[in-house]
Write an enzyme that holds these catalytic residues in place. Sequence first.
Site, PDB file in Angstrom:
ATOM      1  N   GLU A  88     -55.575 -35.385  31.683  1.00  0.00           N
ATOM      2  CA  GLU A  88     -54.533 -35.228  30.528  1.00  0.00           C
ATOM      3  C   GLU A  88     -53.447 -34.216  30.976  1.00  0.00           C
ATOM      4  O   GLU A  88     -52.339 -34.265  30.880  1.00  0.00           O
ATOM      5  CB  GLU A  88     -55.080 -34.773  29.333  1.00  0.00           C
ATOM      6  N   TYR A 134     -50.979 -32.214  21.747  1.00  0.00           N
ATOM      7  CA  TYR A 134     -51.221 -33.470  22.361  1.00  0.00           C
ATOM      8  C   TYR A 134     -52.707 -33.504  23.142  1.00  0.00           C
ATOM      9  O   TYR A 134     -53.489 -34.287  22.947  1.00  0.00           O
ATOM     10  CB  TYR A 134     -50.096 -34.077  23.282  1.00  0.00           C
ATOM     11  N   ASP A 145     -48.370 -38.859  21.796  1.00  0.00           N
ATOM     12  CA  ASP A 145     -47.515 -38.757  23.132  1.00  0.00           C
ATOM     13  C   ASP A 145     -46.362 -39.521  22.946  1.00  0.00           C
ATOM     14  O   ASP A 145     -46.125 -40.304  22.065  1.00  0.00           O
ATOM     15  CB  ASP A 145     -48.286 -39.013  24.264  1.00  0.00           C
ATOM     16  N   CYS A 203     -45.121 -52.405  24.559  1.00  0.00           N
ATOM     17  CA  CYS A 203     -44.074 -51.851  24.020  1.00  0.00           C
ATOM     18  C   CYS A 203     -43.336 -51.089  24.786  1.00  0.00           C
ATOM     19  O   CYS A 203     -43.385 -49.648  24.431  1.00  0.00           O
ATOM     20  CB  CYS A 203     -44.810 -51.208  22.871  1.00  0.00           C
ATOM     21  N   CYS A 259     -42.632 -58.498  22.863  1.00  0.00           N
ATOM     22  CA  CYS A 259     -43.124 -58.704  21.457  1.00  0.00           C
ATOM     23  C   CYS A 259     -43.789 -59.746  21.306  1.00  0.00           C
ATOM     24  O   CYS A 259     -44.894 -59.785  20.504  1.00  0.00           O
ATOM     25  CB  CYS A 259     -41.948 -58.561  20.671  1.00  0.00           C
ATOM     26  N   CYS A 285     -47.684 -58.982  21.575  1.00  0.00           N
ATOM     27  CA  CYS A 285     -48.003 -57.513  21.174  1.00  0.00           C
ATOM     28  C   CYS A 285     -48.997 -58.023  19.987  1.00  0.00           C
ATOM     29  O   CYS A 285     -48.250 -58.789  19.048  1.00  0.00           O
ATOM     30  CB  CYS A 285     -46.778 -56.654  20.655  1.00  0.00           C
ATOM     31  N   CYS A 327     -44.693 -55.277  12.752  1.00  0.00           N
ATOM     32  CA  CYS A 327     -44.060 -54.301  13.342  1.00  0.00           C
ATOM     33  C   CYS A 327     -42.560 -54.338  12.606  1.00  0.00           C
ATOM     34  O   CYS A 327     -41.716 -55.561  12.806  1.00  0.00           O
ATOM     35  CB  CYS A 327     -43.708 -54.665  14.819  1.00  0.00           C
TER      36      CYS A 327
END
Length: 344
Positions: A41, A124, A142, A194, A201, A204, A210
Site C-alpha cells: 500500500e 486511505y 483512492d 472503469c 461500460c 461493467c 451507473c
Amino acid sequence: MSVDAVPENLLAWYDAHHRRLPWRAAPGEAPTDPYRVWLSEIMLQQTTVAAVKPYFDRFTTRWPTVTDLARADEGEVMAAWAGLGYYARARNLIACARAVADDHGGRFPDSEAGLRALPGIGDYSAAAIAAIAFGRRAVVVDANVERVASRLFAFDEPLPKARPALRALVDRITPDARAGDFAQAMMDLGSAICTIRAPQCLLCPLRDGCAARIAGNPEDYPVKAAKKAKPQRLGTAFWIEDGARVWLVRRPDKGMLGGMRALPSGPWTDEDPGLADAPVDAPWREAGSVDHVFTHFALRLRVVTAVQALSANDGEWWPIDEIEQAGLPTLFARAAARAIASRV
DNA sequence: CACACGTGGCC
DNA sequence: TGGCCAAGTGT
C-alpha cells in the site's frame, strides 16, 4: 440496479476477474501477511502496479518481516527505494517499521485508528490495510474508487474539495462482509473497466445502475479542480571525479529528493545559477543538461564536470563503475549518465 | 487547507 | 509531444 445490489454484483465480478498480484490473497484464501499488505500500500501510493512489482519483490526478499526492515540500515533502504519516487514514503516506511517493532511488539495494529496513527499511513492506507489485512469494514477511497463512485452516482462536484461528500457515497455501497475484497474489486474495476479514457461500460458489472453511463458521459467524471501551471526552474549539478570515483553527497531530509544520495547541486530557481554553487574551484567542462519534470515544476539541470581533488566532510567518493548501486534518484541518475557520456 | 512531493506510461 | 494521471501523506 439499486445501490443495495452494488456490492453483490461487484464481488461476483471480482470472484471471476480479480487480478493476481504478489501482495494479494485470492478470494477465499487466508489474508496476506499484514506486513506485505502495508508495504504494497505504501509503494502503491501515487504509483502504478507495474512500477511497484520489482521493488516489492526486492524489499520482501531482502527484508522478509517488519522486524527485519526495522533493523535495516536507513541508507540501504533509501537506496533500495531509489527510482520509485516520493522519497518521504521511504523515510516514513522506516519510521513506521520501527514503531511497529518497538511499540507494538512487531505486529501491526489491527484497527483503522491504530494504523492511522503510524507514520506514512493516512486515511486511505489505514482503511485499505484494515480491510484487506484484517477484514475490517472500512471505507476505502483512492483515485480508482473516486472515479467509479463519481460515475456511479454522477457526482459532479469538483475534487478534492468534495472528497468528503463522495466518501459518504462510497460508505453507502461498502458492505460489512468482504470489505477487503470489495475495496480491491473497486480498484480492479477502475483499472480494467472503469478507466479514465474509453471506459468499457458494456463489460461493467455495475452498468445497469451507473448514472453516468445512463446519461452517456462517463468520461466527464470525476470532475476535478483546475491545475496550476508548472514553473520552469534551472540548476547546475557538479560531477567531480578523481579518475575512478565521483563525489556524492546526501541531500537534506526536507525538500526535494530528501535523504537521497545525489551529485552536489545548488538551489533550483528561475535564474540560471551557472557555477555559483560549485563546491570547489575547478576548470569546469560543460556536459550538457537534463530536462526533468516534477509534480510542481519542470527543471533543466546543467551538468558540469571536473577532475579535481576534493576534501570535505559531507560527502563520499563512489566508484564510477558502480554508480548504478549508489541509489541515485532518477534525476541524478540521468545527470550522472550525461556526465559519464561526456568523459574523454 | 493549499501546497510540496517523483516517476513513467499513455495518447 | 506535452499534458494528464496514478492504490496519497504531511504540513
